[in-house]
Design an enzyme around this catalytic site. Structure first.
Site, PDB file in Angstrom:
ATOM      1  N   HIS A  91       0.809  -1.226   0.000  1.00  0.00           N
ATOM      2  CA  HIS A  91       0.000   0.000   0.000  1.00  0.00           C
ATOM      3  C   HIS A  91       0.836   1.268   0.000  1.00  0.00           C
ATOM      4  CE1 HIS A  91      -3.625  -2.322   1.874  1.00  0.00           C
ATOM      5  NE2 HIS A  91      -3.311  -2.723   0.673  1.00  0.00           N
ATOM      6  N   ILE A  98       0.947   6.969   0.030  1.00  0.00           N
ATOM      7  CA  ILE A  98       0.415   5.926   0.901  1.00  0.00           C
ATOM      8  C   ILE A  98      -1.078   5.757   0.636  1.00  0.00           C
ATOM      9  CG2 ILE A  98       0.086   5.220   3.305  1.00  0.00           C
ATOM     10  CD1 ILE A  98       2.345   7.314   3.989  1.00  0.00           C
ATOM     11  N   CYS A  99      -1.482   4.539   0.369  1.00  0.00           N
ATOM     12  CA  CYS A  99      -2.896   4.227   0.173  1.00  0.00           C
ATOM     13  C   CYS A  99      -3.456   3.774   1.521  1.00  0.00           C
ATOM     14  CB  CYS A  99      -3.050   3.141  -0.894  1.00  0.00           C
ATOM     15  SG  CYS A  99      -4.769   2.709  -1.220  1.00  0.00           S
ATOM     16  N   LEU A 100      -3.984   4.715   2.281  1.00  0.00           N
ATOM     17  CA  LEU A 100      -4.537   4.455   3.612  1.00  0.00           C
ATOM     18  C   LEU A 100      -5.739   5.378   3.790  1.00  0.00           C
ATOM     19  CD1 LEU A 100      -4.214   2.988   6.366  1.00  0.00           C
ATOM     20  CD2 LEU A 100      -2.743   4.883   7.073  1.00  0.00           C
TER      21      LEU A 100
END
Length: 161
Positions: A91, A98-100
Site C-alpha cells: 500500500h 500511501i494508500c490508507l
C-alpha cells in the site's frame, strides 16, 4: 520527494496553528513509540522518523514521513508521504504515496499526527510481504510533476495486508 504543493501552500489558519502547536507540545512530552519528530523551522511541514516495529518485516528499518499541513487543518487531512526510500509495502508506492483511507476519505478532525503515525506503523507491522503495489509503475508514472496523493481517487478494497 518534497512535492510541488509546498510553493503554493497557504498560511495556516489560527485554529490550525494553535492545534499544531498543541500537538507538537504533546509529541515532545509523550511521543508515540517508534517515532521521532525531526525539528525544522516550519510548523507546516513535519519530518518524522519511523522505526520498524520489532518482530515485523520492517524491524530495524528506519524510514521518514513528511507531513504537510493544509491551511484548514484539522478540518482537512494533512498530506502524508514517505520520503525516499519508501518501504516496500503493498500500500506504499515507490514515490512515497500511501494508500490508507484515514489520510483521505476517512479523515476525522479528531485524528492527530500521533494517531496517523500509529496507523501507518500498524499498517507496516501487519504486512506479510515486502513488495510494491501491483500498479506501482503505472501509478508513479502518472504522478509526474509533483502530483499530490490527495488528488488521487483511491480505491480502498484490501485491508488484509
Amino acid at each position: 520527494m518534497t512535492g510541488s504543493s509546498s510553493a503554493s501552500r497557504k498560511a495556516l489558519s489560527k485554529i490550525a496553528s494553535n492545534r499544531l502547536q498543541k500537538e507538537l507540545l504533546e509529541w515532545q512530552v509523550n511521543p508515540p513509540a517508534g517515532f521521532k519528530h525531526k525539528p525544522t523551522d516550519n510548523i507546516q511541514r513535519w519530518v518524522i522518523e519511523v522505526h520498524g516495529a520489532p518482530g515485523t518485516l520492517y524491524a530495524n528499518e528506519i524510514f521518514q514521513l513528511q507531513v504537510d499541513f493544509p491551511e484548514h487543518y484539522p478540518m482537512e487531512a494533512p498530506q502524508v508521504i514517505f520520503l525516499n526510500p519508501a518501504p516496500l509495502h503493498p500500500h506504499i508506492y515507490s514515490n512515497g504515496h500511501i494508500c490508507l483511507d484515514i489520510l483521505y476519505d476517512s479523515w476525522s478532525p479528531a485524528m492527530t499526527v500521533s494517531s496517523v503515525c500509529i496507523s501507518i506503523l500498524s499498517m507496516l507491522s501487519s504486512s506479510t510481504v515486502m513488495q510494491p503495489p501491483e500498479d506501482n509503475d503505472r501509478y508513479v508514472r502518472n504522478c509526474k510533476n509533483g502530483r499530490s496523493p490527495k488528488e488521487t481517487r483511491w480505491w480502498f478494497h484490501d485491508d488484509k495486508v
